[in-house]
Design a protein around this motif. Structure first.
Motif, PDB file in Angstrom:
ATOM      1  N   VAL A 114      -3.376  56.128  29.024  1.00 44.43           N
ATOM      2  CA  VAL A 114      -3.271  57.514  28.575  1.00 44.43           C
ATOM      3  C   VAL A 114      -2.649  57.407  27.195  1.00 44.43           C
ATOM      4  O   VAL A 114      -1.477  57.042  27.057  1.00 44.43           O
ATOM      5  N   SER A 135      -8.065  60.610  36.332  1.00 45.57           N
ATOM      6  CA  SER A 135      -6.625  60.438  36.446  1.00 45.57           C
ATOM      7  C   SER A 135      -6.071  61.401  37.490  1.00 45.57           C
ATOM      8  O   SER A 135      -6.635  62.472  37.717  1.00 45.57           O
ATOM      9  N   GLU A 136      -4.964  61.021  38.067  1.00 47.58           N
ATOM     10  CA  GLU A 136      -4.287  61.903  39.013  1.00 47.58           C
ATOM     11  C   GLU A 136      -3.622  63.090  38.308  1.00 47.58           C
ATOM     12  O   GLU A 136      -3.166  64.013  38.959  1.00 47.58           O
ATOM     13  N   TRP A 137      -3.569  63.054  36.984  1.00 49.90           N
ATOM     14  CA  TRP A 137      -2.919  64.109  36.220  1.00 49.90           C
ATOM     15  C   TRP A 137      -3.943  64.925  35.446  1.00 49.90           C
ATOM     16  O   TRP A 137      -4.993  64.434  35.056  1.00 49.90           O
ATOM     17  N   GLU A 138      -3.587  66.143  35.158  1.00 48.09           N
ATOM     18  CA  GLU A 138      -4.360  67.013  34.262  1.00 48.09           C
ATOM     19  C   GLU A 138      -4.056  66.557  32.843  1.00 48.09           C
ATOM     20  O   GLU A 138      -2.907  66.586  32.406  1.00 48.09           O
ATOM     21  N   LEU A 139      -5.079  66.091  32.119  1.00 50.90           N
ATOM     22  CA  LEU A 139      -4.869  65.537  30.784  1.00 50.90           C
ATOM     23  C   LEU A 139      -5.816  66.168  29.779  1.00 50.90           C
ATOM     24  O   LEU A 139      -6.930  66.556  30.141  1.00 50.90           O
ATOM     25  N   LYS A 162      -4.625  56.032  40.513  1.00 49.80           N
ATOM     26  CA  LYS A 162      -3.242  56.416  40.808  1.00 49.80           C
ATOM     27  C   LYS A 162      -2.311  55.428  40.131  1.00 49.80           C
ATOM     28  O   LYS A 162      -2.387  54.229  40.352  1.00 49.80           O
ATOM     29  N   SER A 168       5.487  59.435  37.839  1.00 47.37           N
ATOM     30  CA  SER A 168       5.648  60.813  38.323  1.00 47.37           C
ATOM     31  C   SER A 168       7.087  61.116  38.707  1.00 47.37           C
ATOM     32  O   SER A 168       7.371  62.119  39.356  1.00 47.37           O
TER      33      SER A 168
END
Length: 170
Positions: A114, A135-139, A162, A168
């Motif tokens: 990232v 990705s496990e995240w909103e990017l 992950k 996190s």
């Protein structure tokens, strides 16, 4: 990039690495993540850039999980930091290049990051969605990237990446 040596981090470097991260970033989050990864990841890659006996940069690679592919060997690049006064002098490039080679030598098949979409493509990183990785995240668009270290390694592998729980806050 005069007199810069890229080498494995040692216990004697820990305080200097924290200092570099605190200087390079606005918050202490990257320094805390680096410390937590060092404490909790056994098969990570921790490198430093040393110039004239001083630690001026560092980079971390830690394993990630590709959900549904338990045997996939992928690493995440980051955090990476270089002292602000020495940025844009190829130290970050040297750290990334050395880290990629180390991960390849250790038998990892691909990397994810990232990061800045204008920096990482020079190493061969492409948007992760090209490899059907999420990705496990909103990017924001373009910041989640992947780099196969082995030709066709990601062919037939797709899905959710992950990261280590320390990213996190766990």
């Amino acid at each position: 990039m005069t007199n810069v040596i890229i080498r494995d981090e040692t216990d004697n470097d820990i305080a200097a690495v924290r200092h570099v991260n605190l200087e390079a970033f606005v918050t202490h989050e990257e320094a805390d993540i680096t410390d937590a990864l060092r404490d909790r990841v056994e098969d990570g890659v921790f490198l430093v850039a040393e110039q004239n006996g001083e630690i001026v940069g560092n980079i971390v690679f830690s394993p990630v999980e590709l959900v549904g592919f338990a045997n996939a060997r992928l690493m995440a690049l980051g955090p990476m930091a270089v002292l602000p006064d020495l940025q844009n002098r190829q130290i970050g490039t040297a750290l990334v290049t050395a880290g990629i080679e180390r991960c390849r030598a250790l038998g990892f098949g691909a990397l994810v990051v990232v990061g800045h979409p204008n920096f990482y493509p020079r190493f061969g990183f492409v948007p992760a969605e090209i490899h059907q990785l999420t990705s496990e995240w909103e990017l924001p668009p373009g910041v989640f990237m992947a780099l196969p270290l082995v030709p066709d390694y990601l062919t037939g592998k797709s899905g959710l990446i992950k990261f280590h729980p320390v990213f996190s806050g766990n």
